[in-house]
Design a protein around this motif. Structure first.
Motif, PDB file in Angstrom:
ATOM      1  N   ALA A 144       0.912 -10.071   5.388  1.00  0.00           N
ATOM      2  CA  ALA A 144       1.736  -9.878   4.243  1.00  0.00           C
ATOM      3  C   ALA A 144       0.829 -10.441   2.876  1.00  0.00           C
ATOM      4  CB  ALA A 144       2.959 -10.902   4.411  1.00  0.00           C
ATOM      5  N   ARG A 145       0.041 -11.499   2.688  1.00  0.00           N
ATOM      6  CA  ARG A 145      -0.401 -11.794   1.755  1.00  0.00           C
ATOM      7  C   ARG A 145      -1.639 -10.813   1.333  1.00  0.00           C
ATOM      8  NH1 ARG A 145      -1.471 -18.220   2.845  1.00  0.00           N
ATOM      9  NH2 ARG A 145       0.576 -18.887   2.464  1.00  0.00           N
ATOM     10  N   THR A 146      -2.270 -10.378   2.410  1.00  0.00           N
ATOM     11  CA  THR A 146      -3.439  -9.293   1.965  1.00  0.00           C
ATOM     12  C   THR A 146      -2.749  -8.085   1.423  1.00  0.00           C
ATOM     13  OG1 THR A 146      -4.552 -10.392   3.825  1.00  0.00           O
ATOM     14  CG2 THR A 146      -5.336  -8.219   3.111  1.00  0.00           C
ATOM     15  N   THR A 147      -1.909  -7.681   2.125  1.00  0.00           N
ATOM     16  CA  THR A 147      -1.374  -6.169   1.765  1.00  0.00           C
ATOM     17  C   THR A 147      -0.738  -6.522   0.272  1.00  0.00           C
ATOM     18  OG1 THR A 147       0.736  -6.671   2.579  1.00  0.00           O
ATOM     19  CG2 THR A 147      -0.790  -5.367   4.125  1.00  0.00           C
ATOM     20  N   ALA A 148      -0.129  -7.590  -0.153  1.00  0.00           N
ATOM     21  CA  ALA A 148       0.379  -7.989  -1.457  1.00  0.00           C
ATOM     22  C   ALA A 148      -0.874  -8.174  -2.664  1.00  0.00           C
ATOM     23  CB  ALA A 148       1.010  -9.183  -1.416  1.00  0.00           C
ATOM     24  N   ARG A 149      -2.102  -8.627  -2.071  1.00  0.00           N
ATOM     25  CA  ARG A 149      -2.967  -9.146  -2.807  1.00  0.00           C
ATOM     26  C   ARG A 149      -4.052  -8.084  -3.139  1.00  0.00           C
ATOM     27  NH1 ARG A 149      -6.880 -13.636  -0.630  1.00  0.00           N
ATOM     28  NH2 ARG A 149      -7.653 -11.563   0.295  1.00  0.00           N
ATOM     29  N   ASP A 150      -4.481  -7.185  -2.152  1.00  0.00           N
ATOM     30  CA  ASP A 150      -5.402  -6.287  -2.002  1.00  0.00           C
ATOM     31  C   ASP A 150      -5.220  -4.852  -1.945  1.00  0.00           C
ATOM     32  OD1 ASP A 150      -6.888  -8.815  -1.905  1.00  0.00           O
ATOM     33  OD2 ASP A 150      -7.496  -8.609   0.037  1.00  0.00           O
ATOM     34  N   ASP A 151      -3.978  -4.745  -2.235  1.00  0.00           N
ATOM     35  CA  ASP A 151      -3.563  -3.425  -2.246  1.00  0.00           C
ATOM     36  C   ASP A 151      -4.134  -2.420  -1.209  1.00  0.00           C
ATOM     37  OD1 ASP A 151      -2.143  -0.906  -3.464  1.00  0.00           O
ATOM     38  OD2 ASP A 151      -3.991  -0.732  -4.564  1.00  0.00           O
ATOM     39  N   VAL A 152      -3.743  -2.840  -0.012  1.00  0.00           N
ATOM     40  CA  VAL A 152      -4.107  -2.554   1.179  1.00  0.00           C
ATOM     41  C   VAL A 152      -2.900  -2.198   1.909  1.00  0.00           C
ATOM     42  CG1 VAL A 152      -6.551  -3.176   1.308  1.00  0.00           C
ATOM     43  CG2 VAL A 152      -4.898  -4.477   2.439  1.00  0.00           C
ATOM     44  N   ASP A 153      -3.026  -1.341   3.252  1.00  0.00           N
ATOM     45  CA  ASP A 153      -1.752  -1.112   3.778  1.00  0.00           C
ATOM     46  C   ASP A 153      -1.844  -2.240   5.181  1.00  0.00           C
ATOM     47  OD1 ASP A 153      -3.425   0.043   5.780  1.00  0.00           O
ATOM     48  OD2 ASP A 153      -3.008   1.969   5.214  1.00  0.00           O
ATOM     49  N   GLU A 154      -1.043  -2.127   5.944  1.00  0.00           N
ATOM     50  CA  GLU A 154      -0.908  -3.145   7.004  1.00  0.00           C
ATOM     51  C   GLU A 154      -1.977  -2.983   8.009  1.00  0.00           C
ATOM     52  OE1 GLU A 154       1.860  -4.589  10.802  1.00  0.00           O
ATOM     53  OE2 GLU A 154       2.805  -3.522   8.982  1.00  0.00           O
ATOM     54  N   ALA A 155      -2.317  -1.650   8.420  1.00  0.00           N
ATOM     55  CA  ALA A 155      -3.595  -1.285   9.243  1.00  0.00           C
ATOM     56  C   ALA A 155      -4.694  -1.661   8.826  1.00  0.00           C
ATOM     57  CB  ALA A 155      -3.367   0.264   9.571  1.00  0.00           C
ATOM     58  N   GLN A 156      -4.779  -1.774   7.403  1.00  0.00           N
ATOM     59  CA  GLN A 156      -6.293  -2.147   7.050  1.00  0.00           C
ATOM     60  C   GLN A 156      -6.380  -3.653   6.868  1.00  0.00           C
ATOM     61  OE1 GLN A 156      -5.604   0.193   3.231  1.00  0.00           O
ATOM     62  NE2 GLN A 156      -7.453   0.905   3.347  1.00  0.00           N
ATOM     63  N   ALA A 157      -5.185  -4.178   6.765  1.00  0.00           N
ATOM     64  CA  ALA A 157      -5.142  -5.808   6.554  1.00  0.00           C
ATOM     65  C   ALA A 157      -5.424  -6.293   8.035  1.00  0.00           C
ATOM     66  CB  ALA A 157      -3.901  -6.256   6.235  1.00  0.00           C
ATOM     67  N   ARG A 158      -4.851  -5.688   9.107  1.00  0.00           N
ATOM     68  CA  ARG A 158      -5.019  -5.932  10.613  1.00  0.00           C
ATOM     69  C   ARG A 158      -6.634  -5.592  10.999  1.00  0.00           C
ATOM     70  NH1 ARG A 158      -0.542  -7.997  12.864  1.00  0.00           N
ATOM     71  NH2 ARG A 158       1.420  -7.521  12.186  1.00  0.00           N
ATOM     72  N   ALA A 159      -7.122  -4.678  10.492  1.00  0.00           N
ATOM     73  CA  ALA A 159      -8.386  -4.358  10.744  1.00  0.00           C
ATOM     74  C   ALA A 159      -9.326  -5.191  10.331  1.00  0.00           C
ATOM     75  CB  ALA A 159      -8.858  -2.958  10.258  1.00  0.00           C
ATOM     76  N   VAL A 160      -9.183  -5.849   9.190  1.00  0.00           N
ATOM     77  CA  VAL A 160     -10.026  -6.914   8.417  1.00  0.00           C
ATOM     78  C   VAL A 160      -9.892  -8.166   9.380  1.00  0.00           C
ATOM     79  CG1 VAL A 160     -10.369  -8.449   6.398  1.00  0.00           C
ATOM     80  CG2 VAL A 160      -9.852  -5.960   6.107  1.00  0.00           C
ATOM     81  N   ILE A 161      -8.519  -8.683   9.719  1.00  0.00           N
ATOM     82  CA  ILE A 161      -8.349  -9.666  10.550  1.00  0.00           C
ATOM     83  C   ILE A 161      -9.080  -9.627  11.806  1.00  0.00           C
ATOM     84  CG2 ILE A 161      -6.600 -11.125  11.796  1.00  0.00           C
ATOM     85  CD1 ILE A 161      -4.728 -10.231   9.398  1.00  0.00           C
ATOM     86  N   ALA A 162      -9.168  -8.450  12.587  1.00  0.00           N
ATOM     87  CA  ALA A 162      -9.499  -8.237  13.664  1.00  0.00           C
ATOM     88  C   ALA A 162     -10.970  -8.368  13.679  1.00  0.00           C
ATOM     89  CB  ALA A 162      -9.225  -6.850  14.591  1.00  0.00           C
ATOM     90  N   ALA A 163     -11.780  -8.126  12.468  1.00  0.00           N
ATOM     91  CA  ALA A 163     -13.174  -8.141  12.392  1.00  0.00           C
ATOM     92  C   ALA A 163     -13.659  -9.770  12.284  1.00  0.00           C
ATOM     93  CB  ALA A 163     -13.373  -7.175  11.216  1.00  0.00           C
ATOM     94  N   GLN A 164     -12.841 -10.483  11.787  1.00  0.00           N
ATOM     95  CA  GLN A 164     -13.014 -11.999  11.769  1.00  0.00           C
ATOM     96  C   GLN A 164     -13.098 -12.784  12.809  1.00  0.00           C
ATOM     97  OE1 GLN A 164     -10.414 -13.058   8.495  1.00  0.00           O
ATOM     98  NE2 GLN A 164     -11.757 -12.513   6.947  1.00  0.00           N
ATOM     99  N   MET A 165     -13.561 -14.168  12.889  1.00  0.00           N
ATOM    100  CA  MET A 165     -13.548 -14.957  13.967  1.00  0.00           C
ATOM    101  C   MET A 165     -11.985 -15.002  14.549  1.00  0.00           C
ATOM    102  SD  MET A 165     -14.718 -18.866  14.326  1.00  0.00           S
ATOM    103  CE  MET A 165     -16.742 -18.403  14.592  1.00  0.00           C
TER     104      MET A 165
END
Length: 212
Positions: A144-165
């Motif tokens: 929720a915070r990433t999509t609101a802040r970074d102008d990305v959709d949910e799939a993109q936000a989840r992809a970033v999260i998946a790439a992190q530790m």
């Protein structure tokens, strides 16, 4: 004289690391942000930027000759070899610059200071810290915070999260944790608790090392 403590602060995207650092700063605690340093080392005229442009081509530069971060992220996101090459260029320089900033903070007189880094564990920067504080929120809050802040959709936000530790691994490596899904007042209370703990720890370390 005993050097002040370094508290490493990390967390996944959208966890609120900067909000935590600002809350500590309100209590007089200085901090350095590895993300800011990562931008410093790729400013125009810096050797790292020239190496990156030579490797990836001019398309990673904008019209003013600055690094186009969005384009570079798109290139390396699904290319582990390219990401590894990029990290081999940037991580040593980030570490060297961080050491310079940390030395300046140590001379400032505060009992402790913060090293804020999204890659505290992954990059080995945790070795620069005396304790590691993880800022934690559930994945739904991150999205929720990433999509609101970074102008990305949910799939993109989840992809970033998946790439992190993974969250569980990050928490397992923490000395301290802040649950940052509450309001500003809750965060301020938790930071005040940790500030008191860190000040006491810094004082006890100073006393122990000053004893004959």
């Amino acid at each position: 004289m005993t050097p002040p403590l370094t508290i490493g602060v990390t967390g996944g995207i959208g966890a609120g690391k900067s909000a935590v650092a600002n809350a500590f700063a309100a209590l007089g605690i200085p901090w350095v942000d590895a993300d800011h340093v990562a931008r410093e080392i790729v400013e125009p005229g810096e050797p790292a930027l020239a190496e990156i442009a030579e490797h990836f081509g001019p398309e990673v530069l904008d019209a003013e000759g600055r690094l186009d971060r969005r384009t570079l992220r798109a290139i390396v996101f699904d290319a582990p070899d390219e990401r590894a090459w990029l990290e081999s260029v940037t991580h040593p320089r980030i570490r060297e610059r961080l050491l310079t900033h940390l030395e300046r903070l140590r001379a400032g007189g505060a009992p402790y200071h913060l090293l804020v880094s999204p890659l505290l564990f992954e990059s080995g920067q945790a070795r620069l810290a005396d304790r590691c504080l993880v800022v934690d929120v559930p994945e739904t809050v991150q999205v929720a915070r990433t999509t609101a802040r970074d102008d990305v959709d949910e799939a993109q936000a989840r992809a970033v999260i998946a790439a992190q530790m993974p969250r569980a691994e990050r928490l397992a490596r923490a000395d301290d944790v802040i649950d940052n899904q509450g309001d500003h007042e809750a965060l301020a209370r938790r930071v005040a608790e940790l500030d008191a703990r860190y000040r006491a720890l810094a004082a006890s370390v100073s006393t122990d090392q000053g004893s004959p």
